[in-house]
Write a protein that holds these residues in place. Sequence first.
Motif, mmCIF file in Angstrom:
data_model
loop_
_atom_site.group_PDB
_atom_site.id
_atom_site.type_symbol
_atom_site.label_atom_id
_atom_site.label_comp_id
_atom_site.label_asym_id
_atom_site.label_seq_id
_atom_site.Cartn_x
_atom_site.Cartn_y
_atom_site.Cartn_z
ATOM 1 N N GLU A 83 -15.996 -4.969 11.970
ATOM 2 C CA GLU A 83 -14.899 -5.536 11.144
ATOM 3 C C GLU A 83 -13.653 -5.710 11.970
ATOM 4 N N LEU A 84 -13.343 -5.003 12.871
ATOM 5 C CA LEU A 84 -12.196 -5.170 13.695
ATOM 6 C C LEU A 84 -12.163 -5.984 14.863
ATOM 7 N N SER A 85 -13.239 -6.684 14.821
ATOM 8 C CA SER A 85 -13.196 -7.715 15.954
ATOM 9 C C SER A 85 -13.261 -9.319 15.597
ATOM 10 N N GLY A 86 -13.181 -9.992 16.640
ATOM 11 C CA GLY A 86 -13.321 -11.381 16.132
ATOM 12 C C GLY A 86 -12.118 -12.246 16.086
ATOM 13 N N ILE A 87 -12.355 -13.627 16.231
ATOM 14 C CA ILE A 87 -11.116 -14.456 15.791
ATOM 15 C C ILE A 87 -11.814 -15.648 15.166
ATOM 16 N N ARG A 88 -11.199 -15.934 13.966
ATOM 17 C CA ARG A 88 -11.866 -17.068 13.389
ATOM 18 C C ARG A 88 -10.974 -17.659 12.519
ATOM 19 N N GLU A 89 -11.241 -18.926 11.975
ATOM 20 C CA GLU A 89 -10.440 -19.755 11.190
ATOM 21 C C GLU A 89 -10.911 -19.377 9.882
ATOM 22 N N ILE A 136 -7.504 -12.466 13.148
ATOM 23 C CA ILE A 136 -7.659 -11.990 14.420
ATOM 24 C C ILE A 136 -7.745 -10.507 14.124
ATOM 25 N N GLY A 137 -8.879 -10.064 14.593
ATOM 26 C CA GLY A 137 -9.257 -8.673 14.477
ATOM 27 C C GLY A 137 -8.460 -7.724 15.283
ATOM 28 N N ALA A 138 -8.236 -6.746 14.582
ATOM 29 C CA ALA A 138 -7.129 -5.813 15.474
ATOM 30 C C ALA A 138 -7.661 -5.165 16.892
ATOM 31 N N MET A 139 -8.909 -5.278 16.937
ATOM 32 C CA MET A 139 -9.645 -4.816 18.205
ATOM 33 C C MET A 139 -9.268 -5.835 19.551
ATOM 34 N N THR A 140 -8.901 -7.095 19.106
ATOM 35 C CA THR A 140 -8.874 -8.197 20.014
ATOM 36 C C THR A 140 -8.035 -7.695 21.227
ATOM 37 N N ARG A 141 -8.727 -8.210 22.458
ATOM 38 C CA ARG A 141 -7.857 -7.409 23.671
ATOM 39 C C ARG A 141 -6.832 -8.546 23.947
ATOM 40 N N HIS A 142 -5.548 -8.266 24.450
ATOM 41 C CA HIS A 142 -4.578 -9.222 24.911
ATOM 42 C C HIS A 142 -5.270 -10.363 25.892
ATOM 43 N N ALA A 143 -6.087 -9.987 26.601
ATOM 44 C CA ALA A 143 -6.619 -11.192 27.400
ATOM 45 C C ALA A 143 -7.306 -12.124 26.774
ATOM 46 N N GLU A 144 -7.847 -11.685 25.505
ATOM 47 C CA GLU A 144 -8.841 -12.657 24.621
ATOM 48 C C GLU A 144 -7.815 -13.347 23.904
ATOM 49 N N ILE A 145 -6.668 -12.698 23.454
ATOM 50 C CA ILE A 145 -5.522 -13.480 22.927
ATOM 51 C C ILE A 145 -5.059 -14.948 23.779
ATOM 52 N N PRO A 178 -0.932 7.544 7.018
ATOM 53 C CA PRO A 178 -1.729 8.268 7.846
ATOM 54 C C PRO A 178 -3.032 8.029 7.430
ATOM 55 N N GLY A 179 -4.028 7.936 8.294
ATOM 56 C CA GLY A 179 -5.434 7.521 7.993
ATOM 57 C C GLY A 179 -5.699 6.205 7.783
ATOM 58 N N GLU A 180 -4.843 5.211 7.746
ATOM 59 C CA GLU A 180 -4.977 3.988 7.256
ATOM 60 C C GLU A 180 -5.173 3.252 8.725
ATOM 61 N N ILE A 181 -6.147 1.974 8.741
ATOM 62 C CA ILE A 181 -6.253 1.370 9.680
ATOM 63 C C ILE A 181 -5.911 -0.089 9.789
ATOM 64 N N LEU A 182 -5.455 -0.575 10.816
ATOM 65 C CA LEU A 182 -4.653 -2.101 10.579
ATOM 66 C C LEU A 182 -6.287 -2.650 11.188
ATOM 67 N N VAL A 183 -6.861 -3.593 10.183
ATOM 68 C CA VAL A 183 -8.004 -4.088 10.425
ATOM 69 C C VAL A 183 -7.548 -5.740 11.207
ATOM 70 N N ALA A 184 -6.924 -6.409 10.561
ATOM 71 C CA ALA A 184 -6.775 -7.846 11.134
ATOM 72 C C ALA A 184 -5.301 -8.302 10.843
ATOM 73 N N LEU A 185 -5.001 -9.432 11.848
ATOM 74 C CA LEU A 185 -3.994 -9.977 11.568
ATOM 75 C C LEU A 185 -4.326 -11.548 10.925
ATOM 76 N N HIS A 186 -3.590 -12.048 9.867
ATOM 77 C CA HIS A 186 -3.668 -13.329 9.344
ATOM 78 C C HIS A 186 -2.557 -14.317 9.446
ATOM 79 N N VAL A 187 -2.805 -15.155 10.525
ATOM 80 C CA VAL A 187 -1.610 -15.832 10.917
ATOM 81 C C VAL A 187 -1.765 -17.438 10.439
ATOM 82 N N PRO A 188 -0.841 -17.984 9.620
ATOM 83 C CA PRO A 188 -1.087 -19.648 9.011
ATOM 84 C C PRO A 188 -1.234 -20.283 10.146
#
Length: 287
Positions: free
Chosen positions: A59-65, A72-81, A163-173
Amino acid sequence: MKAPAFTFERALTLNDAFDLFEAGDGEALYLAGGHSVVPSLALRLQAPETLIDIAEIPELSGIREEREMLRIGAMTRHAEILADPLVATHAPLLAMAAPHVAHVAIRNRGTIGGNLCHADPASEFPAVMLALEAEMEIASPEGHRRVPARDFFVDLYETACAPGEILVALHVPVVGRATRCAFDEIARRQGDYAMVGCAVQITLKDGRITDPRVAFLSVGPTPRRVPACEQVLNDTPLSADTISRAQHALAAELEPMDDPNVPPAMRLHLARVLLGRLLRQLENDHV
């Protein structure tokens, strides 16, 4: 120094991660790319009893519209961006900032989610999130919630994640065809922390600026939008006079942190120089 002893666990789902964190009884820490956590362990700034690897959670991976938004999944690497065509098309400001993040080796391993949760005020991506008006999707055992970027960065190295929460994804217009953007920073050497950095995104309609967004990094404990400067830019032609007035507006909005290496007056001067440089770049691109 060496890291203190800890137990290493790998979570394969969000629920796994939450269960492991709860079992840690307040002495657990999540691990993403590791470029913030591992140095802090080596310096013994943090000493968790359990380190929870969340890199394999799908759930933390992948880039899609998704519905006029880029997820943008939170585990997306800078190089992938930097390399992803969806980012280049729908969030070009993010792609422009990516080459300024540290060095190639770090970009190959570091994650955007880890970067944002670290909330370093001299980092590029937090300021870009402000300019893009992104939303942060945060998960906890109680469910998911979205926090606007303007409310996510609370203070120095502090975010809205509990504490204990996880950033899952970013949602960008996603941007429109009339959107123009630019990013740059001033640093002593490539890869060094910026003395000041700036992200600009505007829309040009009939030769006039609409929806101007200007965000600075390395000017305080958190990234900063500058509403008075944006007001100067709004509904005006992108001209030398507009640029000059926008630069002067910064004095009332930025109160740069005191630093023996970069005094506040110098940092404010650099912010004005950088803003002028980026706006002139957009002016020239429009001609």
